[in-house]
Design a protein around this motif. Sequence first.
Motif, PDB file in Angstrom:
ATOM      1  N   THR A  38       0.834  -1.189   0.000  1.00  0.00           N
ATOM      2  CA  THR A  38       0.000   0.000   0.000  1.00  0.00           C
ATOM      3  C   THR A  38       0.873   1.245   0.000  1.00  0.00           C
ATOM      4  O   THR A  38       2.058   1.186   0.352  1.00  0.00           O
ATOM      5  CB  THR A  38      -0.925   0.018   1.229  1.00  0.00           C
ATOM      6  OG1 THR A  38      -1.823   1.127   1.142  1.00  0.00           O
ATOM      7  CG2 THR A  38      -0.127   0.151   2.522  1.00  0.00           C
ATOM      8  N   ARG A  39       0.282   2.325  -0.419  1.00  0.00           N
ATOM      9  CA  ARG A  39       0.944   3.627  -0.349  1.00  0.00           C
ATOM     10  C   ARG A  39       0.101   4.510   0.562  1.00  0.00           C
ATOM     11  O   ARG A  39      -1.109   4.608   0.373  1.00  0.00           O
ATOM     12  CB  ARG A  39       1.072   4.264  -1.734  1.00  0.00           C
ATOM     13  CG  ARG A  39       1.784   5.621  -1.716  1.00  0.00           C
ATOM     14  CD  ARG A  39       1.783   6.277  -3.088  1.00  0.00           C
ATOM     15  NE  ARG A  39       2.452   7.573  -3.042  1.00  0.00           N
ATOM     16  CZ  ARG A  39       3.730   7.766  -3.293  1.00  0.00           C
ATOM     17  NH1 ARG A  39       4.489   6.732  -3.639  1.00  0.00           N
ATOM     18  NH2 ARG A  39       4.278   8.957  -3.215  1.00  0.00           N
ATOM     19  N   ARG A  40       0.733   5.115   1.539  1.00  0.00           N
ATOM     20  CA  ARG A  40      -0.008   5.901   2.526  1.00  0.00           C
ATOM     21  C   ARG A  40       0.703   7.226   2.818  1.00  0.00           C
ATOM     22  O   ARG A  40       1.928   7.328   2.717  1.00  0.00           O
ATOM     23  CB  ARG A  40      -0.140   5.141   3.843  1.00  0.00           C
ATOM     24  CG  ARG A  40      -0.883   3.815   3.755  1.00  0.00           C
ATOM     25  CD  ARG A  40      -2.380   3.998   3.845  1.00  0.00           C
ATOM     26  NE  ARG A  40      -3.044   2.694   3.845  1.00  0.00           N
ATOM     27  CZ  ARG A  40      -3.341   1.997   4.936  1.00  0.00           C
ATOM     28  NH1 ARG A  40      -3.032   2.490   6.126  1.00  0.00           N
ATOM     29  NH2 ARG A  40      -3.941   0.832   4.853  1.00  0.00           N
ATOM     30  N   ARG A  41      -0.106   8.196   3.206  1.00  0.00           N
ATOM     31  CA  ARG A  41       0.410   9.467   3.722  1.00  0.00           C
ATOM     32  C   ARG A  41      -0.009   9.563   5.185  1.00  0.00           C
ATOM     33  O   ARG A  41      -1.163   9.288   5.530  1.00  0.00           O
ATOM     34  CB  ARG A  41      -0.136  10.660   2.946  1.00  0.00           C
ATOM     35  CG  ARG A  41       0.303  12.015   3.536  1.00  0.00           C
ATOM     36  CD  ARG A  41      -0.348  13.180   2.818  1.00  0.00           C
ATOM     37  NE  ARG A  41      -0.116  14.443   3.515  1.00  0.00           N
ATOM     38  CZ  ARG A  41       0.902  15.252   3.277  1.00  0.00           C
ATOM     39  NH1 ARG A  41       1.783  14.928   2.345  1.00  0.00           N
ATOM     40  NH2 ARG A  41       1.047  16.381   3.936  1.00  0.00           N
ATOM     41  N   PHE A  42       0.925   9.961   6.029  1.00  0.00           N
ATOM     42  CA  PHE A  42       0.677  10.091   7.460  1.00  0.00           C
ATOM     43  C   PHE A  42       1.044  11.505   7.891  1.00  0.00           C
ATOM     44  O   PHE A  42       2.145  11.972   7.592  1.00  0.00           O
ATOM     45  CB  PHE A  42       1.512   9.081   8.249  1.00  0.00           C
ATOM     46  CG  PHE A  42       1.300   7.655   7.844  1.00  0.00           C
ATOM     47  CD1 PHE A  42       0.338   6.882   8.457  1.00  0.00           C
ATOM     48  CD2 PHE A  42       2.076   7.088   6.832  1.00  0.00           C
ATOM     49  CE1 PHE A  42       0.144   5.556   8.088  1.00  0.00           C
ATOM     50  CE2 PHE A  42       1.883   5.770   6.454  1.00  0.00           C
ATOM     51  CZ  PHE A  42       0.911   5.009   7.080  1.00  0.00           C
ATOM     52  N   ASP A  58       5.230  10.265   3.381  1.00  0.00           N
ATOM     53  CA  ASP A  58       4.661   9.583   2.216  1.00  0.00           C
ATOM     54  C   ASP A  58       5.435   8.286   2.044  1.00  0.00           C
ATOM     55  O   ASP A  58       6.636   8.317   1.742  1.00  0.00           O
ATOM     56  CB  ASP A  58       4.781  10.454   0.969  1.00  0.00           C
ATOM     57  CG  ASP A  58       3.803  11.617   0.996  1.00  0.00           C
ATOM     58  OD1 ASP A  58       2.593  11.356   0.931  1.00  0.00           O
ATOM     59  OD2 ASP A  58       4.254  12.778   1.081  1.00  0.00           O
ATOM     60  N   LEU A  59       4.759   7.169   2.235  1.00  0.00           N
ATOM     61  CA  LEU A  59       5.461   5.884   2.291  1.00  0.00           C
ATOM     62  C   LEU A  59       4.842   4.836   1.373  1.00  0.00           C
ATOM     63  O   LEU A  59       3.617   4.769   1.212  1.00  0.00           O
ATOM     64  CB  LEU A  59       5.441   5.329   3.723  1.00  0.00           C
ATOM     65  CG  LEU A  59       6.143   6.147   4.813  1.00  0.00           C
ATOM     66  CD1 LEU A  59       5.965   5.461   6.157  1.00  0.00           C
ATOM     67  CD2 LEU A  59       7.617   6.334   4.493  1.00  0.00           C
ATOM     68  N   GLU A  60       5.713   4.027   0.808  1.00  0.00           N
ATOM     69  CA  GLU A  60       5.330   2.793   0.142  1.00  0.00           C
ATOM     70  C   GLU A  60       5.640   1.672   1.131  1.00  0.00           C
ATOM     71  O   GLU A  60       6.772   1.550   1.610  1.00  0.00           O
ATOM     72  CB  GLU A  60       6.138   2.593  -1.136  1.00  0.00           C
ATOM     73  CG  GLU A  60       5.924   3.647  -2.207  1.00  0.00           C
ATOM     74  CD  GLU A  60       4.758   3.304  -3.126  1.00  0.00           C
ATOM     75  OE1 GLU A  60       4.106   2.248  -2.894  1.00  0.00           O
ATOM     76  OE2 GLU A  60       4.501   4.077  -4.056  1.00  0.00           O
ATOM     77  N   LEU A  61       4.645   0.834   1.437  1.00  0.00           N
ATOM     78  CA  LEU A  61       4.843  -0.258   2.380  1.00  0.00           C
ATOM     79  C   LEU A  61       4.527  -1.576   1.691  1.00  0.00           C
ATOM     80  O   LEU A  61       3.539  -1.692   0.961  1.00  0.00           O
ATOM     81  CB  LEU A  61       3.943  -0.086   3.601  1.00  0.00           C
ATOM     82  CG  LEU A  61       4.193   1.176   4.437  1.00  0.00           C
ATOM     83  CD1 LEU A  61       3.011   2.115   4.312  1.00  0.00           C
ATOM     84  CD2 LEU A  61       4.432   0.835   5.891  1.00  0.00           C
ATOM     85  N   TYR A  62       5.369  -2.580   1.937  1.00  0.00           N
ATOM     86  CA  TYR A  62       5.132  -3.893   1.351  1.00  0.00           C
ATOM     87  C   TYR A  62       5.760  -4.953   2.247  1.00  0.00           C
ATOM     88  O   TYR A  62       6.575  -4.658   3.130  1.00  0.00           O
ATOM     89  CB  TYR A  62       5.713  -3.979  -0.069  1.00  0.00           C
ATOM     90  CG  TYR A  62       7.213  -3.842  -0.151  1.00  0.00           C
ATOM     91  CD1 TYR A  62       8.040  -4.966  -0.186  1.00  0.00           C
ATOM     92  CD2 TYR A  62       7.815  -2.585  -0.192  1.00  0.00           C
ATOM     93  CE1 TYR A  62       9.422  -4.844  -0.257  1.00  0.00           C
ATOM     94  CE2 TYR A  62       9.196  -2.449  -0.259  1.00  0.00           C
ATOM     95  CZ  TYR A  62       9.996  -3.582  -0.295  1.00  0.00           C
ATOM     96  OH  TYR A  62      11.352  -3.460  -0.361  1.00  0.00           O
TER      97      TYR A  62
END
Length: 222
Positions: free
Chosen positions: A36-40, A75-79
């Motif tokens: 997923t790609r998320r902004r925190f 801004d992160l890409e998580l896998y």
Amino acid sequence: MPDLARLDSLDHVPILRSFPMAKDLPYQVLVRDLPTRRRFDVPAARVGEWLRGLPMRDALGAPEGDPDAGHGAADLELYADGDNAFASGTFRGEVQVACSRCVGPVRIPIDEKLRVTFLPGHAMPADDDEATADDAAATGDDDGAELAEDDLDVFAFDGERIDLEPLFREQLVLAVPYAPLCKDDCKGLCPQCGIDRNTDSCACEPPIDPRLAALKGLKIPS
């Protein structure tokens, strides 16, 4: 409508009252949702809370919930890959701390690239393992796999949920310099009267070196 309190007191399976779900876990991601790609976003109130206890933050005397404490955004890409999880992206924002000379407010910008590995708790290296690895690296006897510099940011997770709060907190704390300055030529405070020499002046004289105090009234014959 049955009386819940009365029913709970009987020899029946206890009735569990409904409670509101813990609504906001804004910095946690379920592994099942990856990739997923998320902004925190980290608001000022959270920044102030996380920086509480740092001398250059506390020196401001800012109130709790200070709206000027700073902010952050990741801004992160998580896998996931096997038992491990990974995050890469950026963390940007700013924090407000005190100048180490005049104690005035200083805004410190943050613009960092992130590349983080999350390991299950049982896979985290123990302190002894880290010491052994350091010794091996120092002696050149390391036969294990090399770790790239980017792989040194490692956090634990429970295998089901990734908690990013420790990562974001670390970015904010590490952004604060040891001796922040409002400007390179800050004149600081007068050590006698405490006036801010950047905005005002005083007639205070520099203190006499105590080692030379005995010579203060000495008259040298001409």
